[in-house]
Write a protein that holds these residues in place. Structure first.
Motif, short mmCIF file in Angstrom:
data_model
loop_
_atom_site.label_atom_id
_atom_site.label_comp_id
_atom_site.label_asym_id
_atom_site.label_seq_id
_atom_site.Cartn_x
_atom_site.Cartn_y
_atom_site.Cartn_z
N ALA A 1 -27.96 -26.69 -41.38
CA ALA A 1 -26.55 -26.58 -41.74
C ALA A 1 -25.70 -27.48 -40.85
CB ALA A 1 -26.09 -25.13 -41.62
N LYS A 2 -26.05 -27.52 -39.58
CA LYS A 2 -25.33 -28.34 -38.60
C LYS A 2 -25.40 -29.82 -39.00
CE LYS A 2 -25.06 -28.05 -33.58
NZ LYS A 2 -23.88 -27.19 -33.58
N GLU A 3 -26.61 -30.26 -39.33
CA GLU A 3 -26.83 -31.65 -39.72
C GLU A 3 -26.11 -31.95 -41.03
OE1 GLU A 3 -27.87 -34.09 -38.20
OE2 GLU A 3 -28.45 -35.58 -39.69
N LEU A 4 -26.17 -31.01 -41.97
CA LEU A 4 -25.52 -31.21 -43.26
C LEU A 4 -24.01 -31.38 -43.10
CD1 LEU A 4 -25.48 -31.33 -46.31
CD2 LEU A 4 -25.77 -28.84 -46.37
N PHE A 5 -23.38 -30.51 -42.34
CA PHE A 5 -21.93 -30.63 -42.13
C PHE A 5 -21.59 -31.95 -41.43
CE2 PHE A 5 -21.55 -25.81 -42.37
CZ PHE A 5 -20.77 -25.81 -43.51
N ALA A 6 -22.44 -32.35 -40.49
CA ALA A 6 -22.19 -33.61 -39.78
C ALA A 6 -22.27 -34.79 -40.74
CB ALA A 6 -23.19 -33.78 -38.63
N ILE A 7 -23.24 -34.78 -41.63
CA ILE A 7 -23.36 -35.84 -42.64
C ILE A 7 -22.13 -35.85 -43.55
CG2 ILE A 7 -24.63 -36.56 -44.71
CD1 ILE A 7 -27.21 -35.55 -43.30
N MET A 8 -21.72 -34.66 -44.00
CA MET A 8 -20.56 -34.57 -44.90
C MET A 8 -19.34 -35.20 -44.26
SD MET A 8 -21.40 -30.71 -46.17
CE MET A 8 -20.01 -30.38 -47.24
N GLU A 9 -19.16 -34.90 -42.97
CA GLU A 9 -18.00 -35.44 -42.26
C GLU A 9 -18.13 -36.97 -42.09
OE1 GLU A 9 -15.44 -33.42 -41.48
OE2 GLU A 9 -14.35 -35.21 -40.83
N ARG A 10 -19.30 -37.42 -41.67
CA ARG A 10 -19.51 -38.87 -41.46
C ARG A 10 -19.29 -39.66 -42.73
NH1 ARG A 10 -23.98 -37.56 -37.97
NH2 ARG A 10 -25.53 -37.60 -39.63
N LYS A 11 -19.77 -39.14 -43.87
CA LYS A 11 -19.72 -39.89 -45.12
C LYS A 11 -18.55 -39.50 -46.00
CE LYS A 11 -23.79 -40.95 -46.98
NZ LYS A 11 -25.14 -40.73 -47.57
N GLN A 12 -17.77 -38.51 -45.53
CA GLN A 12 -16.66 -37.98 -46.33
C GLN A 12 -17.15 -37.70 -47.74
OE1 GLN A 12 -12.83 -39.73 -45.55
NE2 GLN A 12 -13.19 -38.85 -43.54
N SER A 13 -18.21 -36.90 -47.79
CA SER A 13 -18.81 -36.58 -49.08
C SER A 13 -19.31 -35.14 -49.11
CB SER A 13 -19.97 -37.53 -49.37
OG SER A 13 -20.64 -37.13 -50.56
N ASN A 14 -18.89 -34.41 -50.12
CA ASN A 14 -19.48 -33.08 -50.38
C ASN A 14 -20.19 -33.11 -51.73
OD1 ASN A 14 -17.27 -33.17 -52.07
ND2 ASN A 14 -16.17 -31.49 -51.09
N LEU A 15 -20.71 -34.31 -52.05
CA LEU A 15 -21.40 -34.53 -53.33
C LEU A 15 -22.92 -34.54 -53.14
CD1 LEU A 15 -21.49 -35.41 -56.36
CD2 LEU A 15 -21.29 -37.78 -55.54
N SER A 16 -23.58 -33.77 -54.01
CA SER A 16 -25.05 -33.81 -54.09
C SER A 16 -25.42 -34.37 -55.46
CB SER A 16 -25.62 -32.41 -53.94
OG SER A 16 -27.01 -32.40 -54.25
N LEU A 17 -26.36 -35.32 -55.47
CA LEU A 17 -26.84 -35.87 -56.74
C LEU A 17 -28.05 -35.09 -57.21
CD1 LEU A 17 -27.02 -38.17 -58.93
CD2 LEU A 17 -28.63 -39.30 -57.36
N ALA A 18 -27.99 -34.57 -58.45
CA ALA A 18 -29.16 -33.96 -59.09
C ALA A 18 -29.88 -35.08 -59.82
CB ALA A 18 -28.72 -32.87 -60.07
N ALA A 19 -30.95 -35.60 -59.19
CA ALA A 19 -31.59 -36.83 -59.68
C ALA A 19 -32.73 -36.48 -60.64
CB ALA A 19 -32.09 -37.66 -58.51
N ASP A 20 -32.36 -36.03 -61.83
CA ASP A 20 -33.38 -35.56 -62.78
C ASP A 20 -33.87 -36.68 -63.69
OD1 ASP A 20 -33.08 -33.09 -61.63
OD2 ASP A 20 -31.68 -32.36 -63.14
N VAL A 21 -34.51 -37.67 -63.09
CA VAL A 21 -35.18 -38.73 -63.84
C VAL A 21 -36.67 -38.46 -63.77
CG1 VAL A 21 -33.36 -40.43 -63.53
CG2 VAL A 21 -35.15 -40.22 -61.79
N SER A 22 -37.46 -39.18 -64.57
CA SER A 22 -38.84 -38.73 -64.75
C SER A 22 -39.92 -39.65 -64.20
CB SER A 22 -39.08 -38.46 -66.24
OG SER A 22 -38.75 -39.59 -66.98
N THR A 23 -39.53 -40.76 -63.55
CA THR A 23 -40.56 -41.59 -62.92
C THR A 23 -40.18 -41.92 -61.48
OG1 THR A 23 -39.53 -43.68 -63.59
CG2 THR A 23 -41.16 -42.73 -65.11
N LYS A 24 -41.21 -42.27 -60.73
CA LYS A 24 -41.05 -42.64 -59.32
C LYS A 24 -40.06 -43.80 -59.15
CE LYS A 24 -44.01 -44.50 -55.62
NZ LYS A 24 -45.42 -44.77 -55.21
#
Ligand code: BMP
Length: 259
Positions: free
Chosen positions: A19-42
C-alpha cells in the motif's frame, strides 16, 4: 476521513509495504488509474503495457487469458513495471478453500505470487481463504484485495456479505483493500479499487455497468479507477484514452480534496 487526505500522506503513514509503494507511485505519477489489460496474446499485452505504462499506477492482468503464456512474459512484465513505475495486480479472484488456493497462488503454470504485487479473492469459502493466501503471499511481501462488491448487473455481493468482507479485511494484515464501488471503512486505511469505470458507454451486452470517475472517486471515496475497454477498445488510441482517464481520475481526486 482518509478520503480527505492526500495519497502522499496516506502512503507515508501506511504500515503495509505494498500500500505504501502504491500510494507513492500514485503521487509520483499523479495517477489513480489502473489499466485492465484484457488482451489475449503475449505480444499484445507487452505492447499495451509499454504504451500505457507511463500513465498508470497499476497494471491489472488476467494472465490465464493469454494464449501463448510463458515465464518470459512475466519477466518482461516485471521489467516494464520497473521501467514505467507501476504495480502488477493479477485479477485471479481466488474462491476455494485455503489449502487449494495456496497451491493455485504459489504454484501451477502461472506462479502468480512470484510476480504479482497484488491479487484478489472472494470470501465465499470463509476466512480460511485469506489465511491460505497469506501463507504464500506474506513471505513474498504481497498484498490482497477482497471482492466486497462487483460492478456487474444483478451481482450478489451486497448487504451482510459486503459487511463481512469489511470485517475480514480489517482483521487480516495481508489485506490491503477491496474491489468495490466506494470507501467502506475508516480502519487501517484500506484501499478501494473500482472496475466498471467508463466515460462514454453505459455498459456492455453481458452485464457490465459503467460509472464515471467523478461518481466513483469524488462522491464515493474510492481510490483507484480500473479501466479496460475504455482505453484499448475497438477504434481507440490507447495512449490518448489512458491520458484522458488519468486526467479524469486525478481531477476527481483533487475535487475530493477540495483543491
Ligand atoms: P472493462 O473496463 O473493459 O469493462 O474491464 C473491466 C475489468 O475489470 C475486467 O478485467 C473485469 O474482469 C474486471 N472486473 C469487473 O469488471 N467488475 C468487477 O466487479 C470485478 C472485476 O475484476
Amino acid at each position: 476521513s482518509f478520503s480527505q487526505q492526500t495519497y502522499a500522506a496516506r502512503g507515508e503513514a501506511h504500515s503495509h509495504p505494498v500500500a505504501k509503494e502504491l500510494f507513492a507511485i500514485m503521487e509520483r505519477k499523479q495517477s489513480n488509474l489502473s489499466l485492465a489489460a484484457d488482451v489475449s496474446t503475449k505480444s499484445e499485452l507487452l505492447a499495451l503495457a509499454d504504451k500505457v505504462g507511463p500513465y498508470i499506477c497499476v497494471l491489472k492482468t488476467h494472465i490465464d487469458v493469454i494464449s501463448d503464456f510463458d515465464q518470459d512474459l512475466v519477466a518482461q512484465l516485471q521489467a516494464l513495471a520497473a521501467k514505467h513505475d507501476f504495480l502488477i495486480f493479477e485479477d485471479r479472484k481466488f474462491a476455494d478453500i485455503g489449502n487449494t488456493v495456496k497451491l493455485q497462488y504459489g504454484g501451477g503454470v502461472y506462479r502468480i505470487a512470484d510476480w504479482a504485487h497484488i491479487t484478489n479473492c472472494h470470501v465465499i469459502p470463509g476466512e480460511g481463504i485469506i489465511q491460505g493466501l497469506a501463507e504464500v503471499g506474506v513471505p513474498k511481501g504481497r498484498g490482497l484485495l477482497l471482492l466486497a462488491e462487483m460492478s456487474s448487473k444483478g451481482m450478489l455481493a451486497t448487504g451482510a456479505y459486503t459487511d463481512k468482507n469489511v470485517e475480514m479485511a480489517v482483521r487480516n494484515e495481508f489485506v490491503i483493500g477491496f474491489i468495490g464501488s466506494k470507501r467502506f471503512t475508516e480502519e487501517r486505511d484500506l484501499i478501494t479499487m473500482t472496475p466498471g469505470v467508463g466515460l462514454h458507454a453505459a455498459g456492455d451486452a453481458l452485464g457490465q455497468q459503467y460509472r464515471t470517475p467523478e461518481l466513483i472517486v469524488t462522491e464515493n471515496g474510492s481510490d483507484i479507477i480500473i479501466v479496460g475497454r475504455g482505453i484499448y477498445g475497438a477504434g481507440k488510441d490507447p495512449v490518448v484514452e489512458a491520458k484522458r482517464y488519468r486526467d479524469a481520475g486525478w481531477a476527481a481526486y483533487l475535487n475530493r480534496l477540495g483543491k
